[in-house]
Design an enzyme around this catalytic site. Structure first.
Site, mmCIF file in Angstrom:
data_model
loop_
_atom_site.group_PDB
_atom_site.id
_atom_site.type_symbol
_atom_site.label_atom_id
_atom_site.label_comp_id
_atom_site.label_asym_id
_atom_site.label_seq_id
_atom_site.Cartn_x
_atom_site.Cartn_y
_atom_site.Cartn_z
ATOM 1 N N LYS A 68 -12.432 -4.870 2.897
ATOM 2 C CA LYS A 68 -13.453 -5.338 3.829
ATOM 3 C C LYS A 68 -14.762 -5.806 3.183
ATOM 4 C CE LYS A 68 -11.504 -4.921 7.776
ATOM 5 N NZ LYS A 68 -10.527 -5.931 7.384
ATOM 6 N N TYR A 128 0.881 -1.169 0.000
ATOM 7 C CA TYR A 128 0.000 0.000 0.000
ATOM 8 C C TYR A 128 0.916 1.216 0.000
ATOM 9 C CZ TYR A 128 -3.971 -3.005 1.291
ATOM 10 O OH TYR A 128 -4.954 -3.960 1.304
HETATM 11 P P1 RFL Z 1 -22.162 -8.649 -5.189
HETATM 12 O O1 RFL Z 1 -20.868 -9.410 -5.260
HETATM 13 O O2 RFL Z 1 -22.256 -7.388 -5.933
HETATM 14 O O3 RFL Z 1 -23.286 -9.660 -5.687
HETATM 15 C C1 RFL Z 1 -24.591 -9.215 -5.976
HETATM 16 C C2 RFL Z 1 -25.201 -10.156 -6.990
HETATM 17 O O4 RFL Z 1 -26.553 -9.767 -7.225
HETATM 18 C C3 RFL Z 1 -26.807 -9.766 -8.620
HETATM 19 N N1 RFL Z 1 -27.905 -8.834 -8.883
HETATM 20 C C4 RFL Z 1 -29.187 -9.226 -9.036
HETATM 21 N N2 RFL Z 1 -29.748 -10.435 -9.008
HETATM 22 C C5 RFL Z 1 -31.095 -10.500 -9.190
HETATM 23 N N3 RFL Z 1 -31.864 -9.412 -9.408
HETATM 24 C C6 RFL Z 1 -31.348 -8.177 -9.437
HETATM 25 N N4 RFL Z 1 -32.112 -7.114 -9.656
HETATM 26 C C7 RFL Z 1 -29.949 -8.043 -9.243
HETATM 27 N N5 RFL Z 1 -29.087 -6.988 -9.204
HETATM 28 C C8 RFL Z 1 -27.870 -7.485 -8.977
HETATM 29 C C9 RFL Z 1 -25.497 -9.369 -9.246
HETATM 30 O O5 RFL Z 1 -25.414 -9.790 -10.580
HETATM 31 C C10 RFL Z 1 -24.486 -10.082 -8.320
HETATM 32 O O6 RFL Z 1 -24.177 -11.379 -8.787
HETATM 33 O O7 RFL Z 1 -22.593 -8.347 -3.689
HETATM 34 P P2 RFL Z 1 -22.299 -9.120 -2.321
HETATM 35 O O8 RFL Z 1 -22.681 -10.570 -2.441
HETATM 36 O O9 RFL Z 1 -22.869 -8.302 -1.264
HETATM 37 O O10 RFL Z 1 -20.692 -9.141 -2.182
HETATM 38 C C11 RFL Z 1 -19.985 -7.938 -1.979
HETATM 39 C C12 RFL Z 1 -18.582 -8.046 -2.592
HETATM 40 O O11 RFL Z 1 -18.693 -8.480 -3.930
HETATM 41 C C13 RFL Z 1 -17.829 -6.713 -2.508
HETATM 42 O O12 RFL Z 1 -18.028 -6.115 -1.258
HETATM 43 C C14 RFL Z 1 -16.307 -6.898 -2.731
HETATM 44 O O13 RFL Z 1 -16.020 -7.261 -4.061
HETATM 45 C C15 RFL Z 1 -15.581 -5.604 -2.373
HETATM 46 N N6 RFL Z 1 -14.132 -5.685 -2.629
HETATM 47 C C16 RFL Z 1 -13.286 -6.300 -1.735
HETATM 48 N N7 RFL Z 1 -13.764 -6.903 -0.638
HETATM 49 C C17 RFL Z 1 -12.928 -7.584 0.191
HETATM 50 O O14 RFL Z 1 -13.399 -8.119 1.209
HETATM 51 N N8 RFL Z 1 -11.577 -7.691 -0.037
HETATM 52 C C18 RFL Z 1 -11.011 -7.111 -1.125
HETATM 53 O O15 RFL Z 1 -9.814 -7.279 -1.339
HETATM 54 C C19 RFL Z 1 -11.869 -6.353 -2.006
HETATM 55 N N9 RFL Z 1 -11.362 -5.771 -3.102
HETATM 56 C C20 RFL Z 1 -13.612 -5.121 -3.791
HETATM 57 C C21 RFL Z 1 -12.208 -5.188 -4.002
HETATM 58 C C22 RFL Z 1 -14.427 -4.536 -4.748
HETATM 59 C C23 RFL Z 1 -13.879 -4.022 -5.877
HETATM 60 N N10 RFL Z 1 -14.760 -3.445 -6.823
HETATM 61 C C24 RFL Z 1 -14.790 -3.856 -8.172
HETATM 62 C C25 RFL Z 1 -15.825 -2.619 -6.354
HETATM 63 C C26 RFL Z 1 -11.645 -4.671 -5.126
HETATM 64 C C27 RFL Z 1 -12.479 -4.065 -6.058
HETATM 65 C C28 RFL Z 1 -11.813 -3.503 -7.266
HETATM 66 C C1 PHB Z 2 -7.104 -6.928 -4.573
HETATM 67 O O1 PHB Z 2 -6.190 -7.770 -4.657
HETATM 68 O O2 PHB Z 2 -7.951 -6.799 -5.465
HETATM 69 C C2 PHB Z 2 -7.179 -6.050 -3.399
HETATM 70 C C3 PHB Z 2 -6.302 -6.245 -2.345
HETATM 71 C C4 PHB Z 2 -6.359 -5.399 -1.241
HETATM 72 C C5 PHB Z 2 -7.272 -4.375 -1.215
HETATM 73 C C6 PHB Z 2 -8.155 -4.188 -2.270
HETATM 74 C C7 PHB Z 2 -8.114 -5.024 -3.367
HETATM 75 O O3 PHB Z 2 -7.279 -3.534 -0.156
#
Ligand code: RFL
Ligand code: PHB
Length: 390
Positions: A296, A201
């Site tokens: 998170k 980071y």
């Molecule tokens: P999701 O994963 O968005 O899943 C929601 C699902 O609902 C569907 N959906 C519908 N289905 C039916 N009817 C509708 N009207 C609908 N509308 C939507 C969608 O298609 C999808 O399949 O939510 P969920 O399950 O709450 O999970 C949350 C996580 O995905 C999210 O918090 C994380 O990806 C965040 N995040 C990270 N979290 C971590 O704990 N560690 C990480 O390292 C981390 N890195 C990240 C991240 C999120 C990122 N982005 C892209 C925002 C890195 C990135 C770049």
């Molecule tokens: C990732 O690998 O996508 C990643 C790792 C750490 C973070 C966010 C995203 O804090």
């Protein structure tokens, strides 16, 4: 169709909820707009807290995670080109995080749910909720174009930040807390070997950068950017020189390679309260978003559904409604703790163009405190590895 628990969304929250309910003998149906292939190919999170890993292992979906996930016992805080190790293991009494991509978690959960005979409707459209206060229904059009109605005792809204379920909580009772950051993250995937053994980071005059990994041959990197910038403005050469400029110092340089994915992610902090209304319960990103700095989001989604699955089981199997009545109040405590941490780590590591010289110096002093005081470093480490799941 009828089910005790109708779940909207097959992300980490919806799939884990369905899995936990099944282990307690409760049936559910998941309705998801995307196809299985699309879900399993979407690159998002990478870092799992110990509590998430332990839960997956304890509930029989952690076998590949244990084999292929990478335990990380520390990370590097790189400030103006000088690296400092945050010893997660030492500072937290032996806890660590695991790097295992979100889409791999989803593959494992989907495979387990289907093997256990679950009904998951992929590729649904026109999904809508009705009568969530008394007799909830999920209406949708299935992948073959047929209109369907799913009658449910309870509905779990696990449909992510752009879903429809949150809106079923009437505006008169819904309170939304939102902070939009004046920057986004430019994220890439590159075919390259890792540049370091642990995540980096980095805070520099040019802004934040994060060096993460996916495998020995694929690396994930991000850098702070204008949220309104366009991916086309960034050639591969420009991306590498920006990333190198943000981490350079003490002889360190990134190992470069072919970039095969680019995208810009907006940054926001968001909470919707209460996380329930009538017979509807929202979980994960449907209820809250954190900026990704603290890693998170996925872990919070899992923590929500651990609380929800137990509450639903108490209601259905013991006719005890105390857990479901307290769901929002219970879940939201952890949510706000993670909100605070994600905001704090984001605020400390990013460049804020609009702040004056006082705040710039104050920000640097805050980082110095982390680097010089083990007490301050422990606060960062404890929050990063996460609170144990209850
Ligand atoms: P999701 O994963 O968005 O899943 C929601 C699902 O609902 C569907 N959906 C519908 N289905 C039916 N009817 C509708 N009207 C609908 N509308 C939507 C969608 O298609 C999808 O399949 O939510 P969920 O399950 O709450 O999970 C949350 C996580 O995905 C999210 O918090 C994380 O990806 C965040 N995040 C990270 N979290 C971590 O704990 N560690 C990480 O390292 C981390 N890195 C990240 C991240 C999120 C990122 N982005 C892209 C925002 C890195 C990135 C770049
Ligand atoms: C990732 O690998 O996508 C990643 C790792 C750490 C973070 C966010 C995203 O804090």
């Amino acid at each position: 169709m009828r089910t005790p628990v109708g779940i909207v969304g097959a992300g980490p929250a919806g799939l884990m909820l369905s899995h936990l309910l099944h282990r307690q003998g409760i049936d559910s149906v998941i309705v998801e707009t995307r196809t299985r292939d699309a879900i399993e190919a979407t690159i998002r999170a990478g870092v799992l807290e110990q509590g998430t890993v332990d839960l997956m292992v304890a509930t029989g979906v952690g076998e590949r995670l244990q084999r292929e996930g990478f335990p990380h016992h520390g990370f590097e805080l790189r400030v103006d080109g000088v690296g400092h190790r945050i010893d997660l293991h030492g500072l937290t009494g032996g806890r660590h995080v695991t790097v295992y991509p979100q889409h791999e978690v989803l593959k494992d959960l989907i495979a387990a749910r289907l093997a256990d005979g679950a009904r998951i409707v992929f590729g649904a459209s026109d999904v809508s909720l009705h009568d969530v206060e008394a007799a909830p229904k999920i209406r949708f059009t299935d992948a073959e174009g047929r209109s369907q109605v799913l009658d449910c005792d309870l509905v779990a809204g696990c449909d992510g930040s752009h879903g429809i379920c949150r809106q079923a909580i009437p505006e008169s009772v819904r309170r939304e807390y939102l902070r939009i950051y004046p920057f986004g993250w430019f994220g890439i995937l590159a075919e390259a070997p890792p540049s370091a053994e642990e995540l980096i980071y980095a805070r520099s005059e040019r802004g934040f950068a994060l060096i993460s990994t996916r495998s020995p041959t694929v690396q994930r990197m991000y850098f702070q950017c204008d949220p309104n910038d366009r991916v086309d403005n960034w050639s591969d050469d420009r991306i590498w020189s920006e990333l190198q400029a943000r981490v350079k110092g003490d002889g360190f340089a990134l190992r470069e390679g072919a970039i095969f994915q680019k995208g810009i992610i907006p940054m926001r902090s968001f909470v919707c309260e209460p996380m329930q209304h009538g017979r509807l319960f929202i979980a994960g990103d449907a209820a809250h978003t954190v900026p990704p700095t603290g890693a998170k989001g996925l872990n919070l989604a899992v923590a929500d559904v651990v609380v929800l699955a137990r509450a639903v089981a108490d209601l259905i199997q013991r006719n005890d409604a105390a857990g479901v009545e307290a769901y929002s109040a219970t879940a939201v405590r952890r949510v706000w703790r993670a909100q605070h941490f994600s905001w704090w780590f984001t605020a400390m590591m990013h460049r804020f163009d609009e702040v004056g010289p006082f705040d710039a110096r104050r920000q640097r002093a805050e980082l110095d405190m982390i680097l010089q005081s083990p007490t301050a470093a422990r606060l960062l480490a404890e929050n990063y590895v996460g609170q144990p799941l209850t």
